[in-house]
Design an enzyme around this catalytic site. Structure first.
Site, PDB file in Angstrom:
ATOM      1  N   TYR A  96      -9.483  -5.508  -6.475  1.00  0.00           N
ATOM      2  CA  TYR A  96     -10.615  -4.878  -5.806  1.00  0.00           C
ATOM      3  C   TYR A  96     -11.921  -5.490  -6.307  1.00  0.00           C
ATOM      4  CZ  TYR A  96      -7.273  -1.406  -4.173  1.00  0.00           C
ATOM      5  OH  TYR A  96      -6.205  -0.781  -3.574  1.00  0.00           O
ATOM      6  N   ASN A 117      -9.193   1.298   6.601  1.00  0.00           N
ATOM      7  CA  ASN A 117      -8.732   0.209   7.454  1.00  0.00           C
ATOM      8  C   ASN A 117      -7.861   0.753   8.589  1.00  0.00           C
ATOM      9  OD1 ASN A 117      -7.549  -2.089   8.548  1.00  0.00           O
ATOM     10  ND2 ASN A 117      -6.524  -2.703   6.672  1.00  0.00           N
ATOM     11  N   CYS A 125      -4.866  -5.082   3.835  1.00  0.00           N
ATOM     12  CA  CYS A 125      -5.401  -4.397   2.659  1.00  0.00           C
ATOM     13  C   CYS A 125      -4.349  -4.274   1.558  1.00  0.00           C
ATOM     14  CB  CYS A 125      -5.964  -3.034   3.034  1.00  0.00           C
ATOM     15  SG  CYS A 125      -4.830  -1.983   3.937  1.00  0.00           S
ATOM     16  N   HIS A 126      -3.070  -4.443   1.902  1.00  0.00           N
ATOM     17  CA  HIS A 126      -2.025  -4.387   0.880  1.00  0.00           C
ATOM     18  C   HIS A 126      -2.145  -5.538  -0.111  1.00  0.00           C
ATOM     19  CE1 HIS A 126      -0.252  -6.866   4.106  1.00  0.00           C
ATOM     20  NE2 HIS A 126       0.366  -7.507   3.126  1.00  0.00           N
ATOM     21  N   GLU A 156       6.108 -10.723   0.885  1.00  0.00           N
ATOM     22  CA  GLU A 156       5.254 -11.906   0.874  1.00  0.00           C
ATOM     23  C   GLU A 156       5.415 -12.749  -0.386  1.00  0.00           C
ATOM     24  OE1 GLU A 156       1.231 -10.691   1.629  1.00  0.00           O
ATOM     25  OE2 GLU A 156       1.709 -10.015   3.670  1.00  0.00           O
TER      26      GLU A 156
END
Length: 159
Positions: A96, A117, A125-126, A156
């Site tokens: 962040y 979001n 945002c993850h 990912e």
């Protein structure tokens, strides 16, 4: 149809439960992680098939780059954060604080914008994490939504 799903043009299956999809004037305007008891369906809406196909393709291949028109309604600051989120490549994370530094803001303000979001998954945002762990997801610091964030980051290759 469950009341939770009535606002969506489609509800699709995912490895972490149903996902509600909203379009506005043919543009993606909302994605919501739904309760497990919501049935899947798809309405006949122009542009919806493309959105669903790309989300389903991402769930199979996390390197997919979304090419969708998105309608993001929010404050100018929120839209600035959401635009910055879209520059974080799949397989990478930022804290962040790092994202805040990129846009000249504070970590808490970035977290609040991430929480608001409207299109998580497509506006990733993850991929924003705390300095010392996962942080929160969709306004939660534990529970099912954090499990979804964990699944997405694992998918990912970040975990």
């Amino acid at each position: 149809m469950n009341n939770q799903s009535e606002a969506f043009q489609a509800v699709i299956s995912s490895p972490f439960g149903p996902v509600g999809i909203s379009l506005e004037a043919g543009r993606l305007s909302g994605i919501e992680y739904l309760d497990h008891d919501v049935a899947t369906y798809r309405r006949e809406i122009p542009g919806l098939d493309r959105v669903v196909q790309q989300i389903e393709a991402y769930l199979l291949d996390p390197k997919l780059n979304f090419e969708l028109e998105i309608q993001l309604d929010g404050t100018p600051f929120q839209r600035q954060v959401w635009q910055a989120l879209q520059t974080i490549p799949s397989g990478e994370t930022l804290t962040y604080g790092e994202l805040a530094g990129r846009i000249g803001s504070g970590a808490r303000a970035v977290g609040n914008a991430c929480r608001a979001n409207p299109c998580p998954l497509v506006v990733p945002c993850h991929r924003v994490v705390a300095r010392n762990g996962l942080g929160g997801f969709a306004g939660e610091t534990s529970g099912r939504k954090l499990q979804i964030k964990r699944w997405l980051l694992h998918h990912e290759g970040c975990l």
